[in-house]
Design a protein around this motif. Structure first.
Motif, PDB file in Angstrom:
ATOM      1  N   UNK A   9       0.835  -1.215   0.000  1.00 32.82           N
ATOM      2  CA  UNK A   9       0.000   0.000   0.000  1.00 32.82           C
ATOM      3  C   UNK A   9       0.855   1.244   0.000  1.00 32.82           C
ATOM      4  N   UNK A  13       0.371   4.092  -2.603  1.00 33.50           N
ATOM      5  CA  UNK A  13       0.103   5.452  -2.132  1.00 33.50           C
ATOM      6  C   UNK A  13       1.075   6.446  -2.751  1.00 33.50           C
ATOM      7  N   UNK A  16       0.197   7.474  -6.167  1.00 31.32           N
ATOM      8  CA  UNK A  16      -1.062   8.176  -6.337  1.00 31.32           C
ATOM      9  C   UNK A  16      -0.794   9.597  -6.796  1.00 31.32           C
ATOM     10  N   UNK A  17       0.269  10.182  -6.245  1.00 27.43           N
ATOM     11  CA  UNK A  17       0.623  11.526  -6.670  1.00 27.43           C
ATOM     12  C   UNK A  17       1.929  11.445  -7.444  1.00 27.43           C
TER      13      UNK A  17
ATOM     14  N   UNK B  98     -11.052   6.381  -0.389  1.00 26.00           N
ATOM     15  CA  UNK B  98      -9.833   6.716  -1.095  1.00 26.00           C
ATOM     16  C   UNK B  98     -10.217   6.853  -2.559  1.00 26.00           C
ATOM     17  N   UNK B 100      -8.909   7.654  -5.367  1.00 23.49           N
ATOM     18  CA  UNK B 100      -8.098   7.198  -6.496  1.00 23.49           C
ATOM     19  C   UNK B 100      -7.940   5.680  -6.520  1.00 23.49           C
ATOM     20  N   UNK B 112      -7.759  -5.773   5.453  1.00 26.77           N
ATOM     21  CA  UNK B 112      -6.322  -5.579   5.280  1.00 26.77           C
ATOM     22  C   UNK B 112      -5.700  -5.252   6.637  1.00 26.77           C
TER      23      UNK B 112
END
Lengths: 437, 256
Positions: A9, A13, A16-17, B98, B100, B112
């Protein structure tokens, strides 16, 4: 949450940017690239210098002259305009620059001294392949001394100091001139040296009548060297043989003129032995004493570049801190939600740290890849231009352990940078975080 | 009926010294298994604070909360996290998704955190999405969904861990009445069919009336705690069924 899930994750994450992450990785990359390429050049150049130094003499290898010879040399080299008062020498002044048998005997008594050999200079006039009449002048035939001295060869091996066989290592230029098809082809071939006898050459009218022939086996071909230690290399037996042929007929006293010796000693006791040799009247120098400065100078340049890399990394760490603070801010509500759902503070901390570590990881891995590409291209270009004559000189050398250590260090630095934002994320109150607009 | 939550004399004080604000002034509340409870009050009444305390997101200044007979103050942080993770589900007014990430990844989050294997959590998430009728959107980005669909995803996320209690904080607050009704239906369905205890925090009287029990809170105190009149409840359930039929029809039309 499992660690594998946290890492996965964290990675998603990060991406994402994309722009922000890319720029941060770019910053890390600049630092890591500089440091990695530097380290590779350092490894490459140092290993070459080491190789060259080994050819000049490794650990425990000493070159010896008399104290008087050293004094004369240093007074010749000094630019001092001071005029010294004349002092009458005892006996033959020149004689004191020669190493005497007595000194050698005394030197042999020194514990830790493994071998000591006098070096006589051998000056053959020409060399030819045994079954050919094409002759080539010999300008430089050096002794391959006993002891911890290596030869950087492209084929074969270094001449053996401990054999009675006459052996020689050629340079590549002579391999071509003597008509051997390749370096490998030259190995095992016999070459002939012509040595002028000092006494006879005063008497004969035709110079070629005073030349003595000696055959030697080619055992190696040495790689071109950046340092001035080129020239063919004769083993002790060949060197002695050539000297004997040249001085045959001279009085015994006149024959024993050697102002240099080489010794192999126990490297642990080197300082002690140097001291004792001095008492006998002999000055000993290691190769480090002579050329160590080159290495120090080169290391200093690389240290400066590494400092630049370090500064770039420091700036990159601030970039990491900034990126993660923004990320924590943006994801305040997500953090709140995850906490509400039972994610522990420790795991929140870890997941943000993980992002920092990943930034470090990607930055340094891209740094490794790019420096390998750039390094390899640079190496190629160098060998096509200014390093053309030095095929064994690897300008950049990538040591996998070095690379790994650098990557790990950068990841650790990134982790340290990430602790600040990660701590802030971990300390967020879930309710405040959920209320955050 | 078992008490799932037992709160005694809850007080919550914010701030220090001169700026003290007492949000809760001694609240006693027992919630039984399978109940649907509305906590109603104006903003600033302390209803959200009460929910946060009941959901163990915050600790009371004084008083005790027992979850399934276990006192919350006696639990370690780790146990508290585990309890929230395994027994509670949360639905928020602002969704908290979230945007995106995919719908599936959003739903999977509690599992999770619980550390359930990839394969199993995907299965459970798909089951939860089936219940909210969004399994076809599993791979879509959350940001592409409508408001009602988003809240349905949030419900799927709240039920994916098969919780005993669902806390819903103004679940229809951001939705128009038609989509809001569908969300309400979903929540009460879960309450009826699966016996999930439902705690709804709202200022919407219509939504509150659908619950078996309404707890009114004002100025940090419970001022009323009563069941809704039976006929109202009956009417409400009829209205819900009608609405469900309408939505179903509309969906079928859409499918065509």
């Amino acid at each position: 949450m499992k660690i594998s899930d946290i890492i996965a994750s964290a990675n998603s994450n990060l991406f994402r940017n994309k722009t922000r992450t890319f720029l941060t990785i770019l910053a890390v990359f600049i630092g890591s690239f500089t440091i990695i390429l530097n380290s590779a050049i350092n490894t490459g150049v140092n290993s070459y210098i080491d190789k060259q130094l080994e050819a000049a003499g490794g650990e425990g290898y000493l070159e010896i002259m008399t104290n008087e010879a050293v004094d004369i040399m240093s007074s010749m080299m000094s630019s001092s305009s001071e005029v010294k008062e004349y002092r009458e020498a005892s006996g033959n002044d020149q004689k004191s620059t020669y190493i005497t048998d007595e000194q050698i005997e005394k030197a042999r008594q020194i514990p830790g001294l493994e071998s000591i050999d006098l070096i006589y200079s051998a000056n053959p006039e020409y060399i030819k392949a045994k079954d050919s009449d094409k002759k080539f002048a010999v300008t430089n035939l050096n002794l391959m001394p006993r002891g911890n001295v290596n030869l950087d060869t492209t084929a074969g091996r270094k001449p053996d100091a401990n054999t009675d066989k006459l052996e020689v290592a050629l340079t590549e230029a002579y391999v071509n001139a003597l008509g051997f098809s390749s370096d490998e082809d030259a190995i095992g071939k016999i070459v002939t040296f012509a040595v002028p006898n000092t006494v006879e050459c005063y008497m004969v009218s035709k110079h070629s009548d005073c030349l003595k022939m000696v055959d030697a086996e080619v055992v190696g071909v040495q790689a071109p060297s950046i340092m001035a230690m080129g020239g063919m290399r004769a083993n002790l037996a060949l060197n002695q043989k050539i000297y004997d042929l040249a001085t045959d007929g001279m009085p015994e006293e006149a024959k024993r003129h050697a102002f240099q010796a080489t010794a192999q000693v126990d490297p642990e006791k080197i300082d002690e032995i140097k001291e004792k040799l001095k008492e006998v009247g002999l000055a000993a120098m290691t190769i480090d004493d002579e050329v160590g400065m080159i290495k120090v100078f080169f290391d200093a340049i690389l240290v400066v570049f590494s400092i630049f890399g370090g500064i770039a990394l420091l700036a990159a760490s601030i970039g990491i801190i900034n990126t993660l603070f923004m990320s924590v801010q943006e994801r305040t509500r997500e953090i709140g939600l995850m906490k509400a759902m039972g994610m522990s503070n420790g795991k929140i901390f870890f997941s943000f740290s993980c992002e920092a570590i990943l930034l470090g990881f990607w930055g340094s891995v891209v740094g490794v890849v790019f420096s390998m590409i750039i390094g390899t291209i640079g190496d190629k270009i160098a060998h096509e231009s200014f390093l053309k004559d030095f095929p064994t000189f690897e300008l950049v050398k990538f040591d996998p352990i070095n690379m790994l250590v650098i990557v790990l260090i950068i990841m650790f630095i990134a982790f340290l940078a990430g602790t600040l934002p990660a701590r802030r994320a971990a300390k967020k109150d879930p309710i405040d975080a959920l209320r955050y607009e | 009926m078992e008490k799932v939550i037992e709160a005694k004399n809850l007080k919550k004080v914010y701030g220090k010294k001169s700026a003290v604000f007492t949000a809760l002034k001694g609240v006693d509340l027992d919630i039984y298994e399978g109940e649907s409870v509305a906590i109603v009050g104006k903003s600033g009444s302390g209803k959200s604070t009460l929910m946060h305390l009941l959901a163990l997101l915050d600790t009371p200044t004084s008083g005790t909360i027992k979850i399934d007979g276990e006192e919350s103050t006696k639990l370690s942080k780790k146990e508290l996290n585990k309890l929230r993770n395994s027994r509670f589900g949360f639905v928020f007014q602002q969704f908290f998704m979230n945007p995106k990430d995919t719908v599936l990844n959003n739903v999977v989050l509690p599992l999770k955190i619980a550390g359930i294997s990839r394969k199993k959590r995907k299965q459970l998430a798909m089951d939860a999405l089936k219940i909210v009728d969004l399994e076809s959107k599993a791979k879509n980005k959350a940001t592409d969904l409508s408001g009602g669909q988003k809240q349905r995803v949030c419900i799927a996320r709240a039920i994916v861990n098969n919780p005993k209690i669902i806390f819903a904080d103004e679940p229809t607050g951001n939705l128009d009445s038609a989509t809001g009704d569908k969300i309400t239906d979903l929540l009460f369905d879960l309450n009826k069919k699966q016996g999930v205890t439902l705690i709804v925090v709202t200022h919407d009287e219509d939504l509150a009336k659908l619950c078996q029990r309404i707890v009114r809170i004002s100025d940090g105190k419970i001022i009323a705690d009563n069941s809704v009149r039976k006929d109202t409840a009956k009417k409400a359930s009829e209205r819900r069924e009608k609405e469900a039929a309408r939505v179903k029809k509309a969906n079928e039309k859409e499918a065509k």
